[in-house]
Motif scaffolding. Structure first.
Motif, short mmCIF file in Angstrom:
data_model
loop_
_atom_site.label_atom_id
_atom_site.label_comp_id
_atom_site.label_asym_id
_atom_site.label_seq_id
_atom_site.Cartn_x
_atom_site.Cartn_y
_atom_site.Cartn_z
N MET A 77 4.23 78.59 11.16
CA MET A 77 3.64 77.66 12.22
C MET A 77 4.97 78.63 13.47
O MET A 77 6.40 78.49 13.57
N TRP A 92 -1.54 80.00 3.59
CA TRP A 92 -0.77 80.11 5.17
C TRP A 92 -0.06 81.19 5.65
O TRP A 92 -0.38 81.25 7.26
N HIS A 96 -1.56 83.06 9.87
CA HIS A 96 -0.69 83.32 10.20
C HIS A 96 0.25 84.73 10.74
O HIS A 96 0.78 85.02 12.39
N CYS A 229 0.53 74.37 14.65
CA CYS A 229 0.78 75.55 14.42
C CYS A 229 0.75 77.17 15.10
O CYS A 229 1.12 77.93 14.21
N LEU A 231 -1.55 78.73 16.40
CA LEU A 231 -2.94 79.69 15.96
C LEU A 231 -3.79 79.43 17.60
O LEU A 231 -4.49 77.76 17.31
#
Length: 357
Positions: A77, A92, A96, A229, A231
């Motif tokens: 993140m 995850w 990313h 995060c 995103l």
């Protein structure tokens, strides 16, 4: 009519989700997972974060989890190093990839201009395929042999922080260690060829990320999720789970989403003194951090200051070492607050004291 939650009610919800109203007896592995990982740019900081959250926390347990590969350290993140469970690393990290590449270009765009990053990533994978742990400097120097016009430091950071999923190996991040970072690829360290691909037309990883975030940080706005995060592509995932969620409004009228059965203690729930490490996600996990830190002190959250929560809000900073824990208040304390802070500081000083002191 949508229920309103003021800053104090949001504060208590955050503290409850973050195990800061009451220390939990859950396992360290479970806590790391339920918190969606811990920010771990500074390798020793997660230990204080877990000490403030887990009853009877033994730092050796976190070290064992790192050595046993149950938790890993990797760039995730916001392109910062996080400590997450092995399962979350698998799920995850691919989510990313685009963000990490974009962020590294934002920092080193001029240095990397004209370089085929896909080719650089392939070269790095070939280099790392021998399974020998390397430092960032090692990676950069070896790649500079192919790209002599580029700075080794830039090449190394581009690879291990963005282009290739790479894990920082223990003893980096174990209790009391000052070891530098050495890297292997995620698949080498966890002995798995690739992360699972989501089914066509679905994004279960993104949907799970929304649920997990709300479980650890909710109630929260979509802007808070993005700030946590980094995103930008989660609106579809939020829309997919929206029917599962409940909504509220904050003092500014923003819509906040939450899991229906998540804890939301009343605003008068007592909040004990807690010492937080640098860059703790209880603060960094939001775009609007006013639920836990005053606007005048917001800069502390990104400056690496360790903070003290009094009545649930950032009220002091602290430093610690062999000589004990020193607290610098940001506002006057009452006599009772001063005593409570001093007592918790003494406990923390015992925890961080070097062996034999």
């Amino acid at each position: 009519m949508t229920e309103r939650l003021d800053a104090r009610a949001l504060n208590r919800a955050t503290l409850a989700r973050q195990f800061l109203l009451e220390r939990t007896g859950a396992s360290v592995l479970d806590v790391v997972g339920r918190l969606c990982g811990l920010q771990a740019q500074e390798p020793q900081e997660p230990f204080v974060g877990l000490w403030s959250r887990v009853s009877g926390f033994d730092p050796a347990e976190l070290s064992r989890l790192l050595e046993q590969r149950a938790v890993v350290r990797l760039h995730l993140m916001r392109r910062t190093v996080h400590l997450v469970t092995a399962g979350d690393a698998w799920d995850w990290r691919p989510r990313h990839q685009a963000l990490l590449r974009q962020r590294i270009l934002g920092v080193y765009g001029r240095d990397l201009a004209g370089l085929d990053l896909d080719e650089l990533a392939a070269q790095a994978r070939a280099l790392l395929s021998d399974g020998r742990p390397r430092s960032l400097g090692d990676v950069g120097r070896e790649l500079a042999g192919r790209h002599p016009d580029r700075a080794p430091r830039v090449l190394g950071e581009a690879v291990v922080a963005a282009l290739v999923p790479a894990v920082q190996l223990p003893p980096r991040g174990t209790w009391g260690s000052t070891a530098g970072a050495r890297y292997l690829t995620l698949s080498q360290w966890l002995s798995r060829d690739a992360a699972p691909e989501p089914p066509d037309g679905a994004d279960p990883v993104g949907e799970d990320l929304v649920r997990r975030y709300l479980g650890a940080f909710g109630p929260a706005a979509s802007a808070d999720l993005r700030a946590w995060c980094g995103l930008a592509g989660l609106p579809r995932a939020v829309a997919a789970v929206r029917d599962e969620l409940v909504s509220f409004r904050d003092d500014r009228g923003r819509e906040l989403l939450d899991l229906p059965d998540a804890p939301r203690p009343g605003p008068d729930a007592p909040a004990p003194v807690r010492f937080l490490p640098a860059f703790d996600n209880a603060i960094l996990g939001y775009h609007d951090r006013s639920r836990i830190i005053d606007h005048d002190h917001r800069g502390l959250s990104v400056a690496g200051a360790r903070v003290v929560l009094v009545d649930g809000r950032v009220a002091a900073t602290w430093t610690g070492g062999a000589g004990g824990v020193d607290v610098t208040p940001l506002r006057p304390f009452t006599r009772a607050e001063h005593a409570a802070v001093a007592e918790e500081a003494d406990h923390l000083a015992t925890f961080i004291a070097p062996p034999g002191n």
